[in-house]
Write a protein that holds these residues in place. Structure first.
Motif, PDB file in Angstrom:
ATOM      1  N   ILE A   1      14.316  -1.514  -7.055  1.00 33.73           N
ATOM      2  CA  ILE A   1      14.612  -2.392  -5.959  1.00 33.73           C
ATOM      3  C   ILE A   1      13.609  -3.059  -5.263  1.00 33.73           C
ATOM      4  N   GLY A   2      13.467  -2.057  -4.317  1.00 28.74           N
ATOM      5  CA  GLY A   2      12.359  -2.627  -3.377  1.00 28.74           C
ATOM      6  C   GLY A   2      10.691  -3.008  -4.335  1.00 28.74           C
ATOM      7  N   SER A   3      10.409  -2.304  -4.963  1.00 30.00           N
ATOM      8  CA  SER A   3       9.772  -2.853  -5.866  1.00 30.00           C
ATOM      9  C   SER A   3       9.307  -3.943  -6.629  1.00 30.00           C
ATOM     10  N   LEU A   4      10.737  -4.268  -7.130  1.00 24.48           N
ATOM     11  CA  LEU A   4      11.173  -6.049  -7.091  1.00 24.48           C
ATOM     12  C   LEU A   4      11.042  -6.640  -6.467  1.00 24.48           C
ATOM     13  N   LYS A   5      12.033  -6.227  -5.308  1.00 25.92           N
ATOM     14  CA  LYS A   5      11.126  -7.494  -3.634  1.00 25.92           C
ATOM     15  C   LYS A   5      10.370  -7.386  -3.444  1.00 25.92           C
ATOM     16  N   LEU A   6       9.716  -6.227  -3.613  1.00 22.90           N
ATOM     17  CA  LEU A   6       7.751  -6.891  -3.193  1.00 22.90           C
ATOM     18  C   LEU A   6       7.167  -7.926  -4.446  1.00 22.90           C
ATOM     19  N   PHE A   7       7.709  -7.656  -5.283  1.00 22.27           N
ATOM     20  CA  PHE A   7       6.952  -8.639  -6.178  1.00 22.27           C
ATOM     21  C   PHE A   7       7.201  -9.732  -6.155  1.00 22.27           C
ATOM     22  N   ASN A   8       8.739 -10.059  -6.149  1.00 21.64           N
ATOM     23  CA  ASN A   8       9.539 -12.219  -5.866  1.00 21.64           C
ATOM     24  C   ASN A   8       8.382 -12.199  -4.375  1.00 21.64           C
ATOM     25  N   VAL A   9       8.057 -11.339  -3.015  1.00 22.74           N
ATOM     26  CA  VAL A   9       7.253 -11.968  -2.207  1.00 22.74           C
ATOM     27  C   VAL A   9       5.586 -12.417  -2.937  1.00 22.74           C
ATOM     28  N   ALA A  10       5.038 -11.016  -3.490  1.00 28.26           N
ATOM     29  CA  ALA A  10       3.821 -11.470  -3.878  1.00 28.26           C
ATOM     30  C   ALA A  10       3.699 -12.731  -4.418  1.00 28.26           C
TER      31      ALA A  10
ATOM     32  N   ALA B   1       0.721  -1.281   0.667  1.00 28.83           N
ATOM     33  CA  ALA B   1      -0.005   0.310   0.143  1.00 28.83           C
ATOM     34  C   ALA B   1       0.961   1.415  -0.230  1.00 28.83           C
ATOM     35  N   GLU B   2       2.057   1.276   1.084  1.00 27.10           N
ATOM     36  CA  GLU B   2       2.887   2.686   0.701  1.00 27.10           C
ATOM     37  C   GLU B   2       3.669   2.860  -0.639  1.00 27.10           C
ATOM     38  N   GLU B   3       4.227   1.523  -0.777  1.00 28.12           N
ATOM     39  CA  GLU B   3       4.613   1.986  -2.384  1.00 28.12           C
ATOM     40  C   GLU B   3       4.007   1.831  -3.156  1.00 28.12           C
ATOM     41  N   ALA B   4       2.712   1.775  -3.629  1.00 31.83           N
ATOM     42  CA  ALA B   4       1.362   2.031  -4.404  1.00 31.83           C
ATOM     43  C   ALA B   4       0.668   3.016  -4.226  1.00 31.83           C
ATOM     44  N   SER B   5       0.739   3.383  -3.173  1.00 32.36           N
ATOM     45  CA  SER B   5       0.039   5.260  -2.653  1.00 32.36           C
ATOM     46  C   SER B   5      -1.550   4.872  -2.353  1.00 32.36           C
TER      47      SER B   5
ATOM     48  N   LEU C   1      -0.976  -7.941  -7.315  1.00 30.20           N
ATOM     49  CA  LEU C   1      -0.081  -8.349  -8.298  1.00 30.20           C
ATOM     50  C   LEU C   1       0.252  -6.938  -9.371  1.00 30.20           C
ATOM     51  N   GLU C   2      -1.189  -6.341  -9.871  1.00 32.30           N
ATOM     52  CA  GLU C   2      -1.181  -5.584 -10.190  1.00 32.30           C
ATOM     53  C   GLU C   2      -0.817  -4.584 -10.332  1.00 32.30           C
ATOM     54  N   LEU C   3      -0.556  -3.809  -8.924  1.00 34.16           N
ATOM     55  CA  LEU C   3      -0.377  -2.843  -7.947  1.00 34.16           C
ATOM     56  C   LEU C   3       1.374  -2.365  -7.801  1.00 34.16           C
ATOM     57  N   VAL C   4       1.810  -3.619  -8.078  1.00 34.66           N
ATOM     58  CA  VAL C   4       3.179  -3.537  -7.376  1.00 34.66           C
ATOM     59  C   VAL C   4       4.323  -3.983  -8.885  1.00 34.66           C
ATOM     60  N   ILE C   5       2.842  -4.794 -10.015  1.00 37.15           N
ATOM     61  CA  ILE C   5       3.313  -3.770 -11.657  1.00 37.15           C
ATOM     62  C   ILE C   5       3.983  -2.897 -11.438  1.00 37.15           C
TER      63      ILE C   5
ATOM     64  N   ARG D   1       3.068  -6.233 -20.817  1.00 34.03           N
ATOM     65  CA  ARG D   1       2.606  -7.613 -20.957  1.00 34.03           C
ATOM     66  C   ARG D   1       2.043  -7.773 -19.589  1.00 34.03           C
ATOM     67  N   ILE D   2       2.673  -7.965 -18.730  1.00 31.63           N
ATOM     68  CA  ILE D   2       2.116  -8.515 -17.412  1.00 31.63           C
ATOM     69  C   ILE D   2       0.402  -7.775 -17.392  1.00 31.63           C
ATOM     70  N   ASP D   3       0.480  -6.513 -16.699  1.00 27.34           N
ATOM     71  CA  ASP D   3      -0.307  -5.683 -16.218  1.00 27.34           C
ATOM     72  C   ASP D   3      -1.584  -6.426 -17.076  1.00 27.34           C
ATOM     73  N   GLU D   4      -1.515  -6.612 -18.667  1.00 30.02           N
ATOM     74  CA  GLU D   4      -2.498  -6.882 -19.736  1.00 30.02           C
ATOM     75  C   GLU D   4      -3.152  -8.268 -19.334  1.00 30.02           C
ATOM     76  N   THR D   5      -2.213  -9.202 -19.026  1.00 30.69           N
ATOM     77  CA  THR D   5      -2.812 -10.588 -18.975  1.00 30.69           C
ATOM     78  C   THR D   5      -3.325 -10.144 -17.270  1.00 30.69           C
ATOM     79  N   LEU D   6      -2.740 -10.065 -16.069  1.00 33.61           N
ATOM     80  CA  LEU D   6      -3.650 -10.019 -15.108  1.00 33.61           C
ATOM     81  C   LEU D   6      -5.129  -9.365 -15.443  1.00 33.61           C
ATOM     82  N   GLU D   7      -5.230  -8.111 -15.935  1.00 35.15           N
ATOM     83  CA  GLU D   7      -6.582  -7.063 -16.713  1.00 35.15           C
ATOM     84  C   GLU D   7      -7.685  -8.489 -16.409  1.00 35.15           C
ATOM     85  N   GLU D   8      -6.915  -9.413 -17.316  1.00 38.16           N
ATOM     86  CA  GLU D   8      -8.273 -10.148 -18.042  1.00 38.16           C
ATOM     87  C   GLU D   8      -8.771 -11.782 -17.445  1.00 38.16           C
TER      88      GLU D   8
END
Length: 349
Positions: free
Chosen positions: A232-241, A120-124, A136-140, A178-185
């Protein structure tokens, strides 16, 4: 850094290493990952059906000897009971992760809540969404935003630094789109979301980012360094998510596999018993001799249905686990003798 090296930094050596082109590759991906598990099990059953019918028509196999057929039926019964035992073990493994003391359950909850607060903090946003795919969409989106900010921060840097960083951020934006388009559907109930997550090469992007931060530590401005650290912090969050999504989905997947196996287990045993009963009369089979082989083949397919389910589900879970076995920028697909970032001990000194 030479031009060829700059080009290679933009290549993906993540979970989706290799080209996804060609009929054979697409069929393989469908069979291992993309295809519905029931559809894959049906394909396996169809292959066995065609093989048995062809073998009978070519007189490779026969169904005239009652002793041989009944032995096959006995083996199918024993195999089905063994498979059911395996399913019970899988259920026990899943349940063992769900049972915990109050203190351990609280720690798990605190960990999830802390992660959601970080997202939430990273995505404001006031709070991260409840749906895993939306997280996942928020992190992307945060990764894409950080990449754009980093590209803007190096606009006034030297040509070498700016070119390398901008090309790196452009590749991140393309992959994120590309991944955002996939996740939206997709929704969490489908495997497409998990497939998109495991195919995103955040491990390689994280590796490149950490190398660039060390390589150009003296050339990057404080603002660019801060933007790079945020990326780098956002990429780490994606790995955890992704790991959380994968774990939750695999639990659901294995639970569904257990249910379907139990559903098919009873018909499987009954079909094997029916094969034995067809040959139980002293005067021979009670079914028309011309139809007998095909009736036995159908009963064999029913008896093997739990095996088809086992193969289809284990292939997917094993493939997902293999492709996401490493954590962070530890990429087993990467050849240790390849790549632009060849370093040696004491290089900085």
């Amino acid at each position: 850094m030479s031009p060829s090296e700059s080009d290679e930094t933009l290549e993906s050596f993540g979970a989706d290493v290799g080209k996804r082109e060609g009929t054979v590759t697409r069929v393989q991906e469908w069979f291992l990952i993309q295809g519905g598990r029931l559809a894959v099990a049906a394909v396996l059953a169809l292959v066995v059906l065609v093989s048995l019918v062809a073998a009978y028509e070519l007189e490779v196999v026969a169904f005239a000897n009652p002793n041989s057929v009944t032995r096959v039926a006995s083996g199918m019964i024993a195999g089905t009971f063994s498979l059911v035992t395996l399913v019970v073990s899988v259920n026990q493994l899943i349940l063992s992760q769900e049972f915990s003391a109050a203190s351990k359950a609280r720690d798990r909850l605190d960990g999830v809540m802390e992660f959601r607060q970080d997202v939430a903090e990273e995505a404001s946003v006031p709070a991260s969404p409840a749906a895993p795919t939306r997280v996942l969409e928020l992190v992307i989106e945060a990764i894409r935003h950080d990449a754009v900010e980093l590209a803007d921060a190096v606009a006034d840097h030297d040509d070498e630094v700016r070119d390398v960083v901008v090309r790196y951020t452009n590749s991140i934006e393309q992959r994120a789109d590309r991944i955002d388009e996939t996740l939206e559907e997709t929704s969490f109930g489908t495997f497409t979301a998990v497939s998109a997550a495991i195919n995103y090469d955040e491990a390689w992007q994280l590796y490149v980012a950490t190398h660039l931060r060390g390589e150009y530590a003296d050339s990057l401005s404080s603002d660019a360094t801060e933007r790079l650290d945020e990326l780098i912090g956002s990429l780490k969050l994606f790995n955890v998510a992704r790991e959380h999504l994968k774990t939750t989905y695999l639990q659901r997947e294995l639970t569904r596999f257990s249910q379907l196996t139990i559903y098919c287990g009873v018909p499987s045993i009954l079909s094997a018993v029916a094969i034995g009963l067809l040959y139980a009369d002293f005067t021979g089979p009670n079914v028309n001799l011309a139809a007998m082989p095909y009736a036995v083949i159908v009963l064999i397919l029913i008896g093997l249905s739990p095996l088809f389910l086992l193969v289809s589900y284990i292939l997917r879970t094993a493939t997902v686990t293999r492709r996401t076995a490493s954590i962070g920028p530890m990429i087993p697909q990467k050849d240790p003798d390849e790549g632009p970032f060849d370093v040696s001990y004491g290089e900085d000194s």
